[in-house]
Design a protein around this motif. Structure first.
Motif, PDB file in Angstrom:
ATOM      1  N   UNK A  20      61.222 -47.643  78.728  1.00 60.67           N
ATOM      2  CA  UNK A  20      60.718 -46.647  77.786  1.00 60.67           C
ATOM      3  C   UNK A  20      61.865 -46.045  76.987  1.00 60.67           C
ATOM      4  N   UNK A  21      62.967 -45.728  77.671  1.00 58.49           N
ATOM      5  CA  UNK A  21      64.093 -45.140  76.964  1.00 58.49           C
ATOM      6  C   UNK A  21      64.688 -46.108  75.948  1.00 58.49           C
ATOM      7  N   UNK A  22      64.630 -47.398  76.254  1.00 58.42           N
ATOM      8  CA  UNK A  22      65.194 -48.387  75.352  1.00 58.42           C
ATOM      9  C   UNK A  22      64.457 -48.391  74.018  1.00 58.42           C
ATOM     10  N   UNK A  23      63.150 -48.155  74.060  1.00 58.84           N
ATOM     11  CA  UNK A  23      62.350 -48.201  72.842  1.00 58.84           C
ATOM     12  C   UNK A  23      62.021 -46.816  72.297  1.00 58.84           C
ATOM     13  N   UNK A  24      62.618 -45.787  72.872  1.00 63.22           N
ATOM     14  CA  UNK A  24      62.279 -44.427  72.439  1.00 63.22           C
ATOM     15  C   UNK A  24      62.669 -44.193  70.987  1.00 63.22           C
ATOM     16  N   UNK A  25      63.766 -44.777  70.544  1.00 63.63           N
ATOM     17  CA  UNK A  25      64.197 -44.582  69.157  1.00 63.63           C
ATOM     18  C   UNK A  25      63.126 -45.065  68.183  1.00 63.63           C
ATOM     19  N   UNK A  26      62.463 -46.161  68.545  1.00 63.87           N
ATOM     20  CA  UNK A  26      61.423 -46.696  67.665  1.00 63.87           C
ATOM     21  C   UNK A  26      60.191 -45.797  67.670  1.00 63.87           C
ATOM     22  N   UNK A  27      59.920 -45.163  68.804  1.00 63.57           N
ATOM     23  CA  UNK A  27      58.793 -44.231  68.867  1.00 63.57           C
ATOM     24  C   UNK A  27      59.027 -43.038  67.946  1.00 63.57           C
ATOM     25  N   UNK A  28      60.237 -42.469  67.984  1.00 67.45           N
ATOM     26  CA  UNK A  28      60.524 -41.339  67.099  1.00 67.45           C
ATOM     27  C   UNK A  28      60.530 -41.775  65.637  1.00 67.45           C
ATOM     28  N   UNK A  29      61.017 -42.977  65.372  1.00 65.37           N
ATOM     29  CA  UNK A  29      60.984 -43.483  63.998  1.00 65.37           C
ATOM     30  C   UNK A  29      59.546 -43.637  63.512  1.00 65.37           C
ATOM     31  N   UNK A  30      58.682 -44.142  64.388  1.00 67.58           N
ATOM     32  CA  UNK A  30      57.273 -44.250  64.016  1.00 67.58           C
ATOM     33  C   UNK A  30      56.639 -42.901  63.761  1.00 67.58           C
ATOM     34  N   UNK A  31      56.979 -41.910  64.584  1.00 63.74           N
ATOM     35  CA  UNK A  31      56.465 -40.556  64.369  1.00 63.74           C
ATOM     36  C   UNK A  31      56.946 -40.001  63.029  1.00 63.74           C
ATOM     37  N   UNK A  32      58.207 -40.296  62.679  1.00 59.05           N
ATOM     38  CA  UNK A  32      58.734 -39.834  61.397  1.00 59.05           C
ATOM     39  C   UNK A  32      57.951 -40.434  60.238  1.00 59.05           C
ATOM     40  N   UNK A  33      57.620 -41.706  60.346  1.00 61.07           N
ATOM     41  CA  UNK A  33      56.833 -42.358  59.290  1.00 61.07           C
ATOM     42  C   UNK A  33      55.454 -41.719  59.170  1.00 61.07           C
ATOM     43  N   UNK A  34      54.815 -41.452  60.315  1.00 63.58           N
ATOM     44  CA  UNK A  34      53.492 -40.824  60.306  1.00 63.58           C
ATOM     45  C   UNK A  34      53.554 -39.432  59.679  1.00 63.58           C
ATOM     46  N   UNK A  35      54.550 -38.637  60.071  1.00 61.30           N
ATOM     47  CA  UNK A  35      54.663 -37.270  59.562  1.00 61.30           C
ATOM     48  C   UNK A  35      54.935 -37.262  58.061  1.00 61.30           C
TER      49      UNK A  35
END
Length: 381
Positions: A20-35
């Protein structure tokens, strides 16, 4: 379907945390795109403000998450950027969704007239689709969002679900900053399910009765927790839970329903179901709204499907009652996810219910909770 969901929740507990930590950066990037997408696409001022501020916060969190030991800092930044800064900015500017005004006005009506409802509402702003308990957040001083968000955080902490990633998730962070009506409801639901799993029937009844006194969306949790307590503890604790839960909800709701039944029906029942003369602004393109809008007789079809879903949930509680709080949370997440999709007057924000309850089920799977038969449970007491 319920069995598959519960099996999946049990399975994901074995996935390494490092993945999960390995892909956390992509999760925050996806949230940034949504916001940022919401900031560009929304025609609501509070949503645009949240999207711009939260998008920047998510982007910084994604950058920090690239570091091997920066994940805690990234989550703090995500919460600050998506929740704290937008909330303070919007409250200071006096901007928020209409529901905040509705709650605060209902609190003032409760103090001045003795009822949180307008007897003959006409405009959208006149309607109060919440249970009488919600008006208490409008009685308290200051902006209602402070109290709504504070109750949510306190309930999650008591349930052991205080996770930064959950608070920073867009489906939680957005309503936290702009409205927050559903947050204390789902928070109390999580707390009630956890207490029911622990066998604390009286406290579970109090928590879920309070949630039911805030909004009708908490009602499905009442029979689910009852089934859980009956399986784990037996009939007498289940009866104690039912008496406390129903007494709490009834004491908060019935005086107002009996004092002004017409106004109560128009505000709390007809308006959310789309049966009032004034249409609800909750109109996200989910299946129930699409049916009601584009299919002849679609509103009746959507309500019929909603009733069938409720019946199937009731049957599942009898045929295969949940044996753990984790299973109960998963059952509620599935049932409410289907319900929110089928309500004719619905919005994407309602998906916070299956999200938070699903997070609770996942969190409890990490802790390794296992079913306990009634006989074994009593032997442990």
């Amino acid at each position: 379907m319920t069995k598959s969901l519960e099996r999946y929740v049990r399975h994901i507990r074995y996935i390494p945390h490092e993945r999960y930590e390995r892909y956390e950066r992509y999760a925050w990037a996806g949230c940034a795109v949504v916001a940022l997408g919401l900031a560009l696409a929304s025609d609501l001022g509070p949503h645009r403000v949240w999207g711009a501020v939260a998008g920047a916060g998510y982007a910084v969190a994604g950058f920090l998450a690239c570091g091997a030991r920066s994940h805690p800092a990234a989550r703090v930044v995500a919460v600050a950027g998506a929740v704290v800064v937008p909330l303070v900015s919007l409250v200071t500017a006096g901007l928020g969704q209409l529901e905040v005004t509705v709650v605060e006005r209902s609190g003032q009506l409760l103090l001045t007239t003795g009822s949180p409802y307008v007897a003959d509402p006409t405009a959208v702003a006149d309607f109060n689709p919440y249970m009488p308990g919600m008006a208490l957040f409008g009685v308290l001083p200051g902006d209602a969002r402070w109290w709504l968000g504070g109750a949510f955080v306190a309930a999650l902490a008591a349930a052991g679900l205080h996770r930064a990633w959950l608070l920073a998730c867009p489906l939680v962070a957005l309503p936290f900053a702009v409205g927050g009506i559903d947050l204390p409801v789902v928070g109390l639901m999580c707390l009630g399910v956890v207490l029911a799993g622990q066998g604390r029937s009286g406290r579970a009844g109090l928590a879920l009765g309070a949630a039911a006194a805030l909004k009708w969306t908490a009602w499905p949790a009442l029979p689910v927790a009852l089934a859980l307590i009956a399986v784990r503890r037996g009939g007498r604790p289940a009866l104690r839970y039912a008496v406390v839960a129903l007494s709490t909800a009834t004491a908060a709701v019935m005086p107002f329903a009996l004092a002004g039944p017409s106004g109560f029906y128009r505000n709390v029942i007809a308006f959310p179901l789309g049966l009032a003369d004034t249409a609800s602004p909750a109109a996200s393109p989910l299946p129930g709204h699409l049916l009601a809008t584009y299919v002849p007789g679609g509103r009746v079809i959507a309500l019929a499907l909603l009733a069938v879903g409720a019946l199937l949930l009731a049957v599942s509680l009898v045929a295969r009652p949940p044996g753990t709080a984790r299973a109960a949370a998963a059952r509620l997440a599935l049932g409410l996810g289907l319900a929110m999709a089928l309500i004719p007057a619905t919005r994407f924000g309602y998906l916070v219910y299956p999200l938070v309850l699903g997070a609770l089920a996942y969190r409890m799977s990490q802790r390794g909770s296992t079913p306990v038969t009634p006989s074994r449970e009593k032997a442990l007491v």
